[in-house]
Scaffold this active site. Structure first.
Site, short mmCIF file in Angstrom:
data_model
loop_
_atom_site.label_atom_id
_atom_site.label_comp_id
_atom_site.label_asym_id
_atom_site.label_seq_id
_atom_site.Cartn_x
_atom_site.Cartn_y
_atom_site.Cartn_z
N LYS A 140 7.22 4.81 -4.65
CA LYS A 140 7.94 4.55 -5.91
C LYS A 140 7.26 5.24 -7.08
O LYS A 140 7.92 5.72 -7.99
CB LYS A 140 8.07 3.04 -6.14
CG LYS A 140 6.77 2.26 -6.00
CD LYS A 140 7.02 0.73 -6.00
CE LYS A 140 5.76 -0.05 -5.66
NZ LYS A 140 5.37 0.03 -4.24
N VAL B 134 0.84 -1.21 0.00
CA VAL B 134 0.00 0.00 0.00
C VAL B 134 0.87 1.26 0.00
O VAL B 134 0.43 2.34 0.35
CB VAL B 134 -0.97 0.04 1.21
CG1 VAL B 134 -2.13 -0.91 0.98
CG2 VAL B 134 -0.26 -0.28 2.51
N CYS B 135 2.13 1.08 -0.38
CA CYS B 135 3.03 2.22 -0.45
C CYS B 135 3.19 2.63 -1.91
O CYS B 135 3.43 1.78 -2.77
CB CYS B 135 4.40 1.85 0.12
SG CYS B 135 5.45 3.29 0.27
N ILE B 136 3.02 3.92 -2.19
CA ILE B 136 3.14 4.37 -3.58
C ILE B 136 4.29 5.36 -3.75
O ILE B 136 4.36 6.09 -4.72
CB ILE B 136 1.81 4.98 -4.10
CG1 ILE B 136 1.29 6.04 -3.13
CG2 ILE B 136 0.77 3.88 -4.31
CD1 ILE B 136 0.06 6.79 -3.63
#
Length: 327
Positions: free
Chosen positions: A178, A174-176
């Site tokens: 990048k 759920v990490c964006i």
């Protein structure tokens, strides 16, 4: 930085088995002054951990790190855990009031066993200053600092006094980071872990990008002492997220730590929200993880976690799933 790879690019190579049953394999790990049942820690995120889960984990000898998104509850949390003879493991940020919080703990003679300094880009003077501040006021606390993605960062934080560093910039589900910034270890988290571990003289916690239980063994192979996991721990019966029903199936919400859902505002957003399938009880998942890791140890030809660190491996470039969807 040559030879870049991620979890799905690697297969560990079996060595001769020396046990009759995987139950003879020991998955315990020591971090600081304490020994834990598994080298795994649920992510210190709001949809993964709360007081109830922290208590359950501590009572059952699993490592945990409480999130820092209800800062006013931390002192009572530390008191409560320690009054029950359990470890207190909390997170702090690097803003001014966090410095006061650390001084307040010292003034009240409250020493959490573990303090995690937790910001998205941990290779910064802000983190170095906070490490030094905690070490000055709470010298007995074990300090985990992060997150970082380079050997230089690991060395600097260790030199500042960190007892462990947390490696991973943006590989989480759920990490964006990048996508929003172009930076991070997404897509090469395992190689970044290996690169950082070679420079480290203290434990490393691999954080992010774990999609299967086998990835835990791979993390250990490439130098992690502890592995932080979000998505695989999301969506349990006990998880804090909201439950919804869709087409007769149950789902739970899971969102990133720098998402608007967690902040309550659309500012500097580097996290997103998703719904994960309801997974049943947390206890079942922990038992399955332990059994899978026991099998990993038996394939490594040993009886302890360390045996995984010396196995051979091959790089198979994204082909281990052959297009199959595993989960």
């Amino acid at each position: 930085m040559e030879n870049v790879f991620d979890y799905e690019d690697i297969q560990l190579i079996p060595a001769k088995c020396i046990v009759n049953s995987r139950s003879e394999c020991d998955t315990t790990v020591t971090l600081g002054k304490h020994k834990f049942k598994l080298p795994v820690v649920p992510a210190n995120m709001q949809t993964i951990i709360d007081e109830r889960i922290a208590t359950y984990l501590a009572e059952n000898n699993y490592f945990y790190i409480m999130h820092r998104f209800q800062p006013e509850k931390r002192i009572s949390f530390i008191r409560d855990m320690q009054s029950r003879g359990l470890i207190a493991s909390i997170s702090v940020g690097v803003k001014e009031d966090e410095y006061e919080f650390v001084q307040q703990l010292a003034a009240e003679h409250l020493t959490p066993e573990y303090i995690t300094i937790d910001i998205a880009h941990g290779h910064s003077n802000a983190v170095i200053n906070m490490i030094q501040h905690i070490k000055k006021h709470l010298p007995e606390s074990f300090v985990i600092a992060g997150n970082v993605g380079t050997p230089e960062a690991v060395r600097e934080l260790e030199n500042a006094g960190a007892d462990a560093t947390k490696v991973g910039i943006g590989p989480g589900k759920v990490c964006i980071t990048k996508i929003k910034t172009g930076f991070g270890t997404g897509g090469w988290q395992l190689a970044a872990l290996r690169w950082c571990a070679k420079a480290a003289s203290k434990p490393i916690i691999a954080d992010g990008g774990i999609r299967t239980h086998g990835d835990v063994a791979k993390s250990i192979r490439f130098g992690a002492t502890m592995v932080m996991i979000g998505s695989l721990f999301a969506g349990h019966e006990e998880s804090p997220g909201e439950t919804i029903e869709k087409d007769g199936k149950l789902y739970k919400e899971y969102f990133g730590s720098a998402s608007e859902f967690q902040k309550g505002e659309k500012k500097n957003v580097e996290g997103k929200k998703m719904f994960v399938e309801h997974k049943g009880s947390l206890e079942d998942t922990l038992i399955e993880m332990e059994q899978d890791l026991q099998s990993s140890i038996s394939y490594a030809g040993g009886t302890k976690l360390d045996s995984i660190r010396t196995v051979d491996y091959v790089v198979v470039k994204n082909s281990i799933f052959n297009g199959d969807k595993v989960y």
